[in-house]
Scaffold this motif. Structure first.
Motif, PDB file in Angstrom:
ATOM      1  N   SER A  19       7.599  -2.825   2.731  1.00  0.00           N
ATOM      2  CA  SER A  19       6.013  -3.088   2.607  1.00  0.00           C
ATOM      3  C   SER A  19       5.945  -4.526   1.863  1.00  0.00           C
ATOM      4  O   SER A  19       4.843  -5.253   1.769  1.00  0.00           O
ATOM      5  CB  SER A  19       5.570  -1.945   1.739  1.00  0.00           C
ATOM      6  OG  SER A  19       4.538  -1.472   2.023  1.00  0.00           O
TER       7      SER A  19
ATOM      8  N   ARG B 128       8.797  -8.121  14.832  1.00  0.00           N
ATOM      9  CA  ARG B 128       7.612  -8.591  15.827  1.00  0.00           C
ATOM     10  C   ARG B 128       6.168  -7.631  15.107  1.00  0.00           C
ATOM     11  O   ARG B 128       5.322  -9.040  14.995  1.00  0.00           O
ATOM     12  CB  ARG B 128       7.681  -7.120  17.660  1.00  0.00           C
ATOM     13  CG  ARG B 128       6.504  -7.840  18.475  1.00  0.00           C
ATOM     14  CD  ARG B 128       7.119  -7.176  19.175  1.00  0.00           C
ATOM     15  NE  ARG B 128       8.512  -7.413  20.469  1.00  0.00           N
ATOM     16  CZ  ARG B 128       8.460  -8.691  21.026  1.00  0.00           C
ATOM     17  NH1 ARG B 128       7.352  -9.243  21.269  1.00  0.00           N
ATOM     18  NH2 ARG B 128       9.005  -8.407  21.635  1.00  0.00           N
ATOM     19  N   GLN B 129       6.355  -6.902  14.469  1.00  0.00           N
ATOM     20  CA  GLN B 129       5.194  -6.523  13.687  1.00  0.00           C
ATOM     21  C   GLN B 129       5.269  -6.823  12.827  1.00  0.00           C
ATOM     22  O   GLN B 129       3.322  -8.168  12.290  1.00  0.00           O
ATOM     23  CB  GLN B 129       5.064  -5.086  12.882  1.00  0.00           C
ATOM     24  CG  GLN B 129       4.674  -4.615  13.835  1.00  0.00           C
ATOM     25  CD  GLN B 129       5.065  -2.588  13.578  1.00  0.00           C
ATOM     26  OE1 GLN B 129       4.585  -1.932  12.496  1.00  0.00           O
ATOM     27  NE2 GLN B 129       5.928  -2.053  13.199  1.00  0.00           N
TER      28      GLN B 129
ATOM     29  N   ALA C 274       1.313   3.861   3.004  1.00  0.00           N
ATOM     30  CA  ALA C 274       1.039   2.845   4.532  1.00  0.00           C
ATOM     31  C   ALA C 274       3.183   2.708   5.350  1.00  0.00           C
ATOM     32  O   ALA C 274       3.596   1.892   4.285  1.00  0.00           O
ATOM     33  CB  ALA C 274       0.449   2.047   4.152  1.00  0.00           C
ATOM     34  N   GLU C 275       2.312   3.012   6.867  1.00  0.00           N
ATOM     35  CA  GLU C 275       4.278   2.736   7.491  1.00  0.00           C
ATOM     36  C   GLU C 275       3.285   1.595   8.781  1.00  0.00           C
ATOM     37  O   GLU C 275       2.609   1.806   9.503  1.00  0.00           O
ATOM     38  CB  GLU C 275       5.185   3.899   8.077  1.00  0.00           C
ATOM     39  CG  GLU C 275       5.016   4.764   6.949  1.00  0.00           C
ATOM     40  CD  GLU C 275       5.958   6.848   7.288  1.00  0.00           C
ATOM     41  OE1 GLU C 275       6.135   6.429   8.291  1.00  0.00           O
ATOM     42  OE2 GLU C 275       5.693   7.396   6.671  1.00  0.00           O
ATOM     43  N   PHE C 276       4.557   1.441   9.075  1.00  0.00           N
ATOM     44  CA  PHE C 276       4.958   0.656  10.212  1.00  0.00           C
ATOM     45  C   PHE C 276       4.893   1.581  11.171  1.00  0.00           C
ATOM     46  O   PHE C 276       5.243   2.686  11.413  1.00  0.00           O
ATOM     47  CB  PHE C 276       6.256  -0.191  10.341  1.00  0.00           C
ATOM     48  CG  PHE C 276       5.720  -2.119   9.440  1.00  0.00           C
ATOM     49  CD1 PHE C 276       5.343  -1.909   8.201  1.00  0.00           C
ATOM     50  CD2 PHE C 276       5.864  -2.512   9.635  1.00  0.00           C
ATOM     51  CE1 PHE C 276       5.326  -3.215   7.242  1.00  0.00           C
ATOM     52  CE2 PHE C 276       6.311  -4.146   9.318  1.00  0.00           C
ATOM     53  CZ  PHE C 276       4.967  -4.354   8.146  1.00  0.00           C
ATOM     54  N   ASP C 277       4.765   0.853  12.209  1.00  0.00           N
ATOM     55  CA  ASP C 277       3.945   1.349  13.640  1.00  0.00           C
ATOM     56  C   ASP C 277       5.480   1.726  14.332  1.00  0.00           C
ATOM     57  O   ASP C 277       6.292   0.263  14.545  1.00  0.00           O
ATOM     58  CB  ASP C 277       3.238   0.428  14.621  1.00  0.00           C
ATOM     59  CG  ASP C 277       2.382   1.270  15.575  1.00  0.00           C
ATOM     60  OD1 ASP C 277       3.342   1.842  16.323  1.00  0.00           O
ATOM     61  OD2 ASP C 277       1.987   0.528  16.213  1.00  0.00           O
ATOM     62  N   PRO C 278       5.647   2.780  14.862  1.00  0.00           N
ATOM     63  CA  PRO C 278       6.948   2.926  15.331  1.00  0.00           C
ATOM     64  C   PRO C 278       7.525   2.186  16.272  1.00  0.00           C
ATOM     65  O   PRO C 278       8.308   2.467  16.861  1.00  0.00           O
ATOM     66  CB  PRO C 278       6.671   4.882  14.762  1.00  0.00           C
ATOM     67  CG  PRO C 278       5.658   4.760  15.766  1.00  0.00           C
ATOM     68  CD  PRO C 278       4.463   3.910  14.289  1.00  0.00           C
ATOM     69  N   ASP C 279       6.279   2.316  17.054  1.00  0.00           N
ATOM     70  CA  ASP C 279       6.385   1.253  18.870  1.00  0.00           C
ATOM     71  C   ASP C 279       7.340  -0.326  18.754  1.00  0.00           C
ATOM     72  O   ASP C 279       7.848  -0.511  19.355  1.00  0.00           O
ATOM     73  CB  ASP C 279       5.026   1.578  19.313  1.00  0.00           C
ATOM     74  CG  ASP C 279       5.103   2.537  19.756  1.00  0.00           C
ATOM     75  OD1 ASP C 279       5.570   3.431  19.939  1.00  0.00           O
ATOM     76  OD2 ASP C 279       3.733   2.848  20.396  1.00  0.00           O
ATOM     77  N   PHE C 280       7.369  -0.894  17.848  1.00  0.00           N
ATOM     78  CA  PHE C 280       7.892  -1.832  17.589  1.00  0.00           C
ATOM     79  C   PHE C 280       8.628  -2.299  16.377  1.00  0.00           C
ATOM     80  O   PHE C 280       8.786  -1.477  15.520  1.00  0.00           O
ATOM     81  CB  PHE C 280       5.961  -2.709  17.576  1.00  0.00           C
ATOM     82  CG  PHE C 280       4.966  -3.394  18.396  1.00  0.00           C
ATOM     83  CD1 PHE C 280       5.683  -3.932  19.638  1.00  0.00           C
ATOM     84  CD2 PHE C 280       3.887  -2.129  18.389  1.00  0.00           C
ATOM     85  CE1 PHE C 280       4.517  -4.000  20.313  1.00  0.00           C
ATOM     86  CE2 PHE C 280       2.878  -2.396  18.911  1.00  0.00           C
ATOM     87  CZ  PHE C 280       3.118  -2.834  20.502  1.00  0.00           C
TER      88      PHE C 280
ATOM     89  N   LEU D 144       2.940 -10.275  13.702  1.00  0.00           N
ATOM     90  CA  LEU D 144       1.507 -10.366  13.843  1.00  0.00           C
ATOM     91  C   LEU D 144       0.522 -10.351  13.000  1.00  0.00           C
ATOM     92  O   LEU D 144      -0.050 -11.653  13.225  1.00  0.00           O
ATOM     93  CB  LEU D 144       1.100  -9.204  14.953  1.00  0.00           C
ATOM     94  CG  LEU D 144      -0.114  -8.588  14.679  1.00  0.00           C
ATOM     95  CD1 LEU D 144      -0.929  -9.646  15.849  1.00  0.00           C
ATOM     96  CD2 LEU D 144       0.423  -7.373  15.598  1.00  0.00           C
ATOM     97  N   PHE D 145       1.546  -9.851  12.204  1.00  0.00           N
ATOM     98  CA  PHE D 145       0.371  -9.550  10.634  1.00  0.00           C
ATOM     99  C   PHE D 145       0.813 -10.835  10.429  1.00  0.00           C
ATOM    100  O   PHE D 145      -0.270 -12.576   9.995  1.00  0.00           O
ATOM    101  CB  PHE D 145       1.161  -9.402   9.468  1.00  0.00           C
ATOM    102  CG  PHE D 145       1.143  -7.995   9.888  1.00  0.00           C
ATOM    103  CD1 PHE D 145      -0.147  -7.490  10.707  1.00  0.00           C
ATOM    104  CD2 PHE D 145       1.893  -6.912   8.885  1.00  0.00           C
ATOM    105  CE1 PHE D 145      -0.015  -5.768  11.193  1.00  0.00           C
ATOM    106  CE2 PHE D 145       2.210  -5.402   9.431  1.00  0.00           C
ATOM    107  CZ  PHE D 145       0.884  -5.080  10.221  1.00  0.00           C
TER     108      PHE D 145
ATOM    109  N   GLN E 257       5.958  -7.250   3.864  1.00  0.00           N
ATOM    110  CA  GLN E 257       4.462  -7.703   4.171  1.00  0.00           C
ATOM    111  C   GLN E 257       3.807  -8.845   3.416  1.00  0.00           C
ATOM    112  O   GLN E 257       2.225  -9.676   3.864  1.00  0.00           O
ATOM    113  CB  GLN E 257       4.073  -6.589   5.029  1.00  0.00           C
ATOM    114  CG  GLN E 257       3.541  -5.662   4.721  1.00  0.00           C
ATOM    115  CD  GLN E 257       1.803  -6.206   3.889  1.00  0.00           C
ATOM    116  OE1 GLN E 257       1.403  -6.786   4.233  1.00  0.00           O
ATOM    117  NE2 GLN E 257       1.774  -5.034   2.811  1.00  0.00           N
TER     118      GLN E 257
ATOM    119  N   ILE F   4       0.540  -1.349   0.269  1.00  0.00           N
ATOM    120  CA  ILE F   4      -0.119   0.059   0.275  1.00  0.00           C
ATOM    121  C   ILE F   4       0.790   1.631  -0.255  1.00  0.00           C
ATOM    122  O   ILE F   4       2.033   1.123   0.861  1.00  0.00           O
ATOM    123  CB  ILE F   4      -1.087  -0.067   1.041  1.00  0.00           C
ATOM    124  CG1 ILE F   4      -1.539  -1.410   0.625  1.00  0.00           C
ATOM    125  CG2 ILE F   4      -1.794   1.032   0.932  1.00  0.00           C
ATOM    126  CD1 ILE F   4      -1.770  -1.597   2.717  1.00  0.00           C
TER     127      ILE F   4
END
Lengths: 328, 273
Positions: free
Chosen positions: A143, A94-95, A84-90, A98-99, A146, A81
């Motif tokens: 991206s 790890r992300q 669209a960006e990944f979560d900067p906390d993780f 999760l996916f 994922q 996409i």
């Protein structure tokens, strides 16, 4: 062939601006398809509707034989996409894990799959890092990573090489070439040469209408395009595209004088589209052209077997559209 | 095909727990939260408990506080839990809104949500996030009630059994009382692009809705009852004889259900640009 994406009379407007106007097409499993259109033509909107992020005003969208609102396509349809960006906390791993788990994998399977996609996209050494430290090109690769999790049957790639330097663009092109056997790719991009390298078929999106061409390496297509422009007759023709670095005096007349040449058209500065009837001796025209260049001590830049996507694009913009469309 | 995949809801929920316990910002939030409450226990709450339970003027203070409407609160057996409950009813809604203001607004803004929605239903995502925040806040409340019980047990070990009962009552009451705040922020996350805007809109709701009620009643004698939509109103009416009145939890339970329902409904049809 199994239909992977089928749109029927899809309309979408933003206010008074109609972005998609009765779009219908059917993409079958297998060959990658390029989606080409000007900025603001609605490529991202079309992808968003297929993914279910946007609702069409009317019409039906089927992914892998099921309506997109049924959610049966989850984990089978994947997408790169745009923006669209990944979560900067993780961390990246790890992300992605999760996916992968959301796609139904166990923890162990998820970790293995994350390792696989990071390896494939050359990001394995960054797995413990957070995505904000990555460069623009690496984020694109992430991206793509994922989108490769699990085994998606269709992958939509929205401008995978936009804003990348030639190095990164080439790396991503190579990744796309590697994965095109794994799933049906639909790639939107302005990099026409890159698209031509990967996708044998192309969808043109213009003024809200989509036209899905036949295989554009197929010689029939040139005939079809020229029917639209009215430049040649109905005879089945093959095309060669010749690119020179300089102006060569007398080039057009000398090529025209070659026995098999049906027509020659200057498509761009120092670029010519040469057409000849099908059924000739293999490489007869190519050999004749090379001999002509040698005889005159000329230099050429490129000799391309077929029409270029760039020329098709410009011919689209100058005319109504491509025939031979597989629209529904 | 199942209507909801519980595994996916659980994965989304657990990821929010990881955000608290694994990421630096989450740990800092946790530390700040408990640090602030330990300070509150150590100074204002302990002082208040001393005043109403142990000081020589306790009877006078209890009578004055009773005049202000705290009569029932002062009858609760464990003074620490009474004072904690009152402090929690005043302070926790703010904490709850602050902590849950960005349940997924920034994910939507950043586009991260699209990575989820290629793999989960919208409703699963919303429920996963809500349950993640609600369960995390429940854990925080449990921690606070335990700390209060430790304090009361330290002052008077004989209060242990009474404290346990009142503590469970208080814990259950606070959990349900806080749920509509999280459901409301969840709903506002569907509409607003950032957590900050969620907080601003929520503050505006507390100003505008009672004002509309007042105008409608004063001008046209119509009782609109818009204030019913606002969680956390009517703290004093929730005080029972021996602890918080659990019968008062029907309204917050309804509010939670309504906001969560609206959230699910609206997010289902909302476009993600």
């Amino acid at each position: 062939m199994k239909s992977v994406i089928r749109l029927n009379q899809v309309n979408k407007s933003f206010g008074a601006h109609k972005v998609l106007d009765g779009v219908s097409f059917d993409i079958e499993a297998g060959e990658p398809v390029a989606l080409v259109g000007a900025n603001g033509a609605g490529k991202t909107t079309l992808f968003s509707i297929i993914c279910g992020f946007l609702k069409a005003d009317s019409g039906s969208v089927n992914v892998l034989g099921e309506s997109v609102v049924s959610y049966r396509h989850l984990s089978k349809l994947s997408a790169l996409i745009q923006d669209a960006e990944f979560d900067p906390d993780f961390s990246i791993a790890r992300q992605l894990t999760l996916f992968a788990k959301l796609q139904g994998m166990s923890r162990k399977q998820a970790q293995m799959d994350v390792e696989r996609v990071l390896e494939l996209t050359g990001l394995k050494e960054y797995s413990r890092q957070k995505s904000h430290i990555l460069s623009h090109g690496m984020k694109k690769r992430l991206s793509i990573a994922q989108s490769l999790l699990g085994s998606p049957q269709v992958i939509l790639l929205d401008e995978p090489t936009a804003g990348l330097d030639p190095d990164y663009a080439r790396q991503i092109s190579n990744i796309l070439v590697d994965i095109k056997e794994l799933a049906t790719l639909i790639i939107s991009s302005h990099q026409l040469e890159q698209l031509q390298r990967i996708c044998p078929r192309v969808m043109f999106l213009k003024e809200g209408k989509v036209k899905l061409s036949d295989n554009f390496a197929n010689p029939d297509l040139s005939q079809v395009i020229d029917q639209n422009t009215g430049l040649v007759n109905d005879a089945q023709l093959h095309t060669l595209t010749l690119r020179c670095s300089d102006q060569l005096p007398g080039l057009i007349n000398k090529i025209k004088a070659l026995p098999v040449v049906e027509s020659i058209i200057a498509t761009q500065r120092h670029e010519f589209k040469i057409q000849y009837p099908a059924g000739q001796e293999p490489y007869q025209l190519e050999l004749a052209l090379l001999a002509l260049f040698a005889q005159n001590h000329w230099h050429y830049e490129q000799l391309i077997n077929g029409d270029t996507l760039e020329n098709q694009w410009f011919s689209q913009n100058g005319t109504e559209g491509v025939k031979g469309v597989k629209g529904v | 095909m199942k209507l909801y995949d519980l595994n996916r809801i659980l994965h989304v929920c657990m990821h929010e727990w990881r955000r608290v316990f694994v990421t630096g910002s989450g740990r800092l939030t946790l530390l700040t939260f408990f640090g602030a409450w330990v300070l509150l226990f150590h100074y204002p709450i302990r002082t208040a408990v001393d005043l109403i339970a142990n000081s020589s003027d306790a009877a006078v203070i209890r009578s004055v506080l009773g005049d202000f409407g705290f009569k029932q609160l002062l009858q609760w057996p464990v003074a620490e839990l009474s004072v904690f409950w009152f402090a929690a009813m005043l302070l926790l809604p703010f904490t709850c809104v602050l902590l849950s203001s960005d349940q997924f607004a920034s994910d939507r803004q950043r586009g991260t949500i699209k990575f989820y929605l290629l793999r989960t239903r919208r409703s699963e995502f919303i429920l996963g996030r809500f349950i993640g925040y609600a369960s995390f806040f429940t854990m925080l409340l449990m921690g606070l009630v335990l700390i209060t019980l430790i304090y009361s047990n330290w002052r008077d070990p004989e209060l242990f059994q009474l404290g346990l009962y009142q503590g469970m009552n208080t814990f259950f009451f606070l959990v349900v009382w806080m749920l509509p705040f999280m459901a409301l922020t969840n709903f506002l996350n569907v509409l607003m692009p950032t957590g900050k805007k969620v907080i601003l809109v929520l503050m505006l709701m507390y100003i505008v809705l009672p004002f509309i009620d007042y105008i409608a009643l004063a001008q046209w004698q119509i009782n609109l009852q818009f204030s019913w939509l606002l969680p956390g109103l009517g703290i004093f009416s929730t005080m029972g004889e021996q602890g918080p009145e659990l019968g008062n939890l029907i309204k917050p339970a309804w509010q939670s259900a309504i906001y969560l329902g609206l959230s699910l409904l609206l997010f289902r049809v909302r476009s993600l640009n």
